[in-house]
Design a protein around this motif. Structure first.
Motif, PDB file in Angstrom:
ATOM      1  N   LEU A  40       0.814  -1.210   0.000  1.00  0.00           N
ATOM      2  CA  LEU A  40       0.000   0.000   0.000  1.00  0.00           C
ATOM      3  C   LEU A  40       0.859   1.276   0.000  1.00  0.00           C
ATOM      4  N   VAL A  41       2.157   1.120   0.166  1.00  0.00           N
ATOM      5  CA  VAL A  41       3.052   2.266   0.316  1.00  0.00           C
ATOM      6  C   VAL A  41       3.936   2.428  -0.921  1.00  0.00           C
ATOM      7  N   ILE A  42       3.840   3.593  -1.546  1.00  0.00           N
ATOM      8  CA  ILE A  42       4.730   3.948  -2.651  1.00  0.00           C
ATOM      9  C   ILE A  42       5.902   4.723  -2.055  1.00  0.00           C
ATOM     10  N   VAL A  43       7.112   4.340  -2.463  1.00  0.00           N
ATOM     11  CA  VAL A  43       8.323   4.876  -1.851  1.00  0.00           C
ATOM     12  C   VAL A  43       9.136   5.671  -2.861  1.00  0.00           C
ATOM     13  N   ASN A  44       9.658   6.803  -2.400  1.00  0.00           N
ATOM     14  CA  ASN A  44      10.626   7.581  -3.167  1.00  0.00           C
ATOM     15  C   ASN A  44      11.991   7.198  -2.603  1.00  0.00           C
ATOM     16  N   TYR A  45      12.756   6.438  -3.368  1.00  0.00           N
ATOM     17  CA  TYR A  45      14.055   5.972  -2.905  1.00  0.00           C
ATOM     18  C   TYR A  45      15.119   7.063  -2.985  1.00  0.00           C
ATOM     19  N   GLY A  46      14.735   8.223  -3.476  1.00  0.00           N
ATOM     20  CA  GLY A  46      15.654   9.356  -3.549  1.00  0.00           C
ATOM     21  C   GLY A  46      15.686   9.932  -4.940  1.00  0.00           C
ATOM     22  N   GLY A  47      15.192  11.139  -5.087  1.00  0.00           N
ATOM     23  CA  GLY A  47      15.266  11.829  -6.359  1.00  0.00           C
ATOM     24  C   GLY A  47      14.110  11.589  -7.313  1.00  0.00           C
ATOM     25  N   ALA A  48      13.128  10.801  -6.938  1.00  0.00           N
ATOM     26  CA  ALA A  48      11.984  10.574  -7.829  1.00  0.00           C
ATOM     27  C   ALA A  48      11.150  11.847  -7.911  1.00  0.00           C
ATOM     28  N   SER A  49      10.632  12.121  -9.085  1.00  0.00           N
ATOM     29  CA  SER A  49       9.774  13.296  -9.258  1.00  0.00           C
ATOM     30  C   SER A  49       8.345  12.957  -8.884  1.00  0.00           C
ATOM     31  N   GLY A  50       7.547  13.986  -8.665  1.00  0.00           N
ATOM     32  CA  GLY A  50       6.130  13.787  -8.407  1.00  0.00           C
ATOM     33  C   GLY A  50       5.455  13.074  -9.563  1.00  0.00           C
ATOM     34  N   THR A  51       5.896  13.368 -10.775  1.00  0.00           N
ATOM     35  CA  THR A  51       5.326  12.729 -11.961  1.00  0.00           C
ATOM     36  C   THR A  51       5.609  11.230 -11.961  1.00  0.00           C
ATOM     37  N   GLU A  52       6.822  10.845 -11.567  1.00  0.00           N
ATOM     38  CA  GLU A  52       7.160   9.415 -11.508  1.00  0.00           C
ATOM     39  C   GLU A  52       6.272   8.687 -10.500  1.00  0.00           C
ATOM     40  N   ILE A  53       6.053   9.314  -9.354  1.00  0.00           N
ATOM     41  CA  ILE A  53       5.225   8.709  -8.316  1.00  0.00           C
ATOM     42  C   ILE A  53       3.777   8.609  -8.803  1.00  0.00           C
ATOM     43  N   LEU A  54       3.282   9.672  -9.386  1.00  0.00           N
ATOM     44  CA  LEU A  54       1.917   9.673  -9.904  1.00  0.00           C
ATOM     45  C   LEU A  54       1.744   8.636 -11.016  1.00  0.00           C
ATOM     46  N   HIS A 100      -7.669  -2.418 -11.437  1.00  0.00           N
ATOM     47  CA  HIS A 100      -8.975  -2.305 -12.086  1.00  0.00           C
ATOM     48  C   HIS A 100      -9.163  -3.408 -13.126  1.00  0.00           C
ATOM     49  N   LYS A 101      -8.132  -3.658 -13.905  1.00  0.00           N
ATOM     50  CA  LYS A 101      -8.206  -4.687 -14.942  1.00  0.00           C
ATOM     51  C   LYS A 101      -8.405  -6.078 -14.333  1.00  0.00           C
ATOM     52  N   LYS A 102      -7.712  -6.371 -13.244  1.00  0.00           N
ATOM     53  CA  LYS A 102      -7.768  -7.708 -12.647  1.00  0.00           C
ATOM     54  C   LYS A 102      -9.010  -7.924 -11.781  1.00  0.00           C
ATOM     55  N   PHE A 103      -9.408  -6.894 -11.000  1.00  0.00           N
ATOM     56  CA  PHE A 103     -10.483  -7.074 -10.019  1.00  0.00           C
ATOM     57  C   PHE A 103     -11.744  -6.252 -10.309  1.00  0.00           C
ATOM     58  N   ASN A 104     -11.684  -5.392 -11.318  1.00  0.00           N
ATOM     59  CA  ASN A 104     -12.792  -4.478 -11.614  1.00  0.00           C
ATOM     60  C   ASN A 104     -13.082  -3.552 -10.426  1.00  0.00           C
ATOM     61  N   ILE A 105     -12.013  -3.159  -9.735  1.00  0.00           N
ATOM     62  CA  ILE A 105     -12.092  -2.210  -8.616  1.00  0.00           C
ATOM     63  C   ILE A 105     -11.138  -1.066  -8.938  1.00  0.00           C
ATOM     64  N   LEU A 106     -11.663   0.151  -8.924  1.00  0.00           N
ATOM     65  CA  LEU A 106     -10.810   1.315  -9.164  1.00  0.00           C
ATOM     66  C   LEU A 106     -10.385   1.889  -7.823  1.00  0.00           C
ATOM     67  N   LEU A 107      -9.110   1.783  -7.530  1.00  0.00           N
ATOM     68  CA  LEU A 107      -8.586   2.300  -6.270  1.00  0.00           C
ATOM     69  C   LEU A 107      -8.637   3.822  -6.252  1.00  0.00           C
ATOM     70  N   GLU A 108      -8.945   4.350  -5.089  1.00  0.00           N
ATOM     71  CA  GLU A 108      -8.963   5.803  -4.884  1.00  0.00           C
ATOM     72  C   GLU A 108      -7.713   6.173  -4.094  1.00  0.00           C
ATOM     73  N   ARG A 109      -7.031   7.203  -4.571  1.00  0.00           N
ATOM     74  CA  ARG A 109      -5.838   7.655  -3.863  1.00  0.00           C
ATOM     75  C   ARG A 109      -6.225   8.245  -2.512  1.00  0.00           C
ATOM     76  N   GLU A 110      -5.423   7.947  -1.522  1.00  0.00           N
ATOM     77  CA  GLU A 110      -5.621   8.527  -0.195  1.00  0.00           C
ATOM     78  C   GLU A 110      -4.858   9.854  -0.087  1.00  0.00           C
ATOM     79  N   VAL A 111      -3.805   9.969  -0.865  1.00  0.00           N
ATOM     80  CA  VAL A 111      -3.006  11.203  -0.863  1.00  0.00           C
ATOM     81  C   VAL A 111      -3.676  12.241  -1.763  1.00  0.00           C
ATOM     82  N   LYS A 112      -3.455  13.483  -1.462  1.00  0.00           N
ATOM     83  CA  LYS A 112      -3.955  14.587  -2.297  1.00  0.00           C
ATOM     84  C   LYS A 112      -2.939  14.832  -3.398  1.00  0.00           C
ATOM     85  N   VAL A 113      -3.407  14.878  -4.623  1.00  0.00           N
ATOM     86  CA  VAL A 113      -2.529  15.177  -5.759  1.00  0.00           C
ATOM     87  C   VAL A 113      -2.820  16.609  -6.172  1.00  0.00           C
ATOM     88  N   VAL A 114      -1.778  17.441  -6.144  1.00  0.00           N
ATOM     89  CA  VAL A 114      -1.949  18.860  -6.534  1.00  0.00           C
ATOM     90  C   VAL A 114      -1.128  19.183  -7.754  1.00  0.00           C
TER      91      VAL A 114
END
Length: 166
Positions: free
Chosen positions: A127-141, A152-166
């Protein structure tokens, strides 16, 4: 931009029970609490902290926002259909719906421990996405979007982000 306020909160009253009730519905917490017998709230706080330290990256070492996705709520009928295909799928009652752990869904899609360059999915908690150092916001997104599409393809469930994307 302008914001319209229709009310202003000037005070709050909390009613707390003098007889605390501990919530052991989380399976790993219930397992950890077995050795205590009748755990007090302080015991639960300590156990939760210990579990989190074992499963989550140290933010001083690896940038992360904790849980990146919300656990999805689905209709009972849909959850029943999924459990017929995925017998080991964990789920939890949540009112008239069922909550499925997003981390489990992500792990089933093979993302746990995935790393590409400076961004990845934590090896101990999908459940945790990690920035190992130097990753951009775009890479994480971008990684989060690939995970969402795959789940979504495997389970037909669209996950909702818990983090705010600005």
């Amino acid at each position: 931009y302008t914001t319209l306020f229709r009310s202003l909160i000037t005070g709050v009253v909390f009613r707390l029970s003098k007889n605390p009730e501990v919530n052991l519905s989380y399976p790993q917490l219930a397992e950890a609490a077995k050795s205590i017998g009748d755990p007090a709230p302080a015991d639960i706080r300590r156990l939760v902290s210990e579990l989190r330290k074992r499963k989550l990256p140290d933010p001083a070492m690896y940038g992360n926002a904790g849980s990146f996705f919300k656990n999805p709520l689905v209709e009972r009928e849909f959850a029943g259909m999924l459990t017929s295909n995925y017998k080991q799928m964990p789920w939890f009652e949540n009112g008239d719906k069922v909550k499925i752990p997003a981390g489990w869904l992500i792990e089933q899609c093979g993302w746990k421990g995935y790393r590409k360059g400076n961004v990845g999915v934590w090896e101990k908690q999908a459940l945790v996405i990690v920035n190992y150092g130097g990753a951009s916001g775009t890479e994480i997104l971008d990684l989060s979007e690939k995970i969402r599409e795959n789940v979504h393809k495997k389970f037909n469930i669209l996950l909702e982000r818990e983090v705010k994307v600005v």
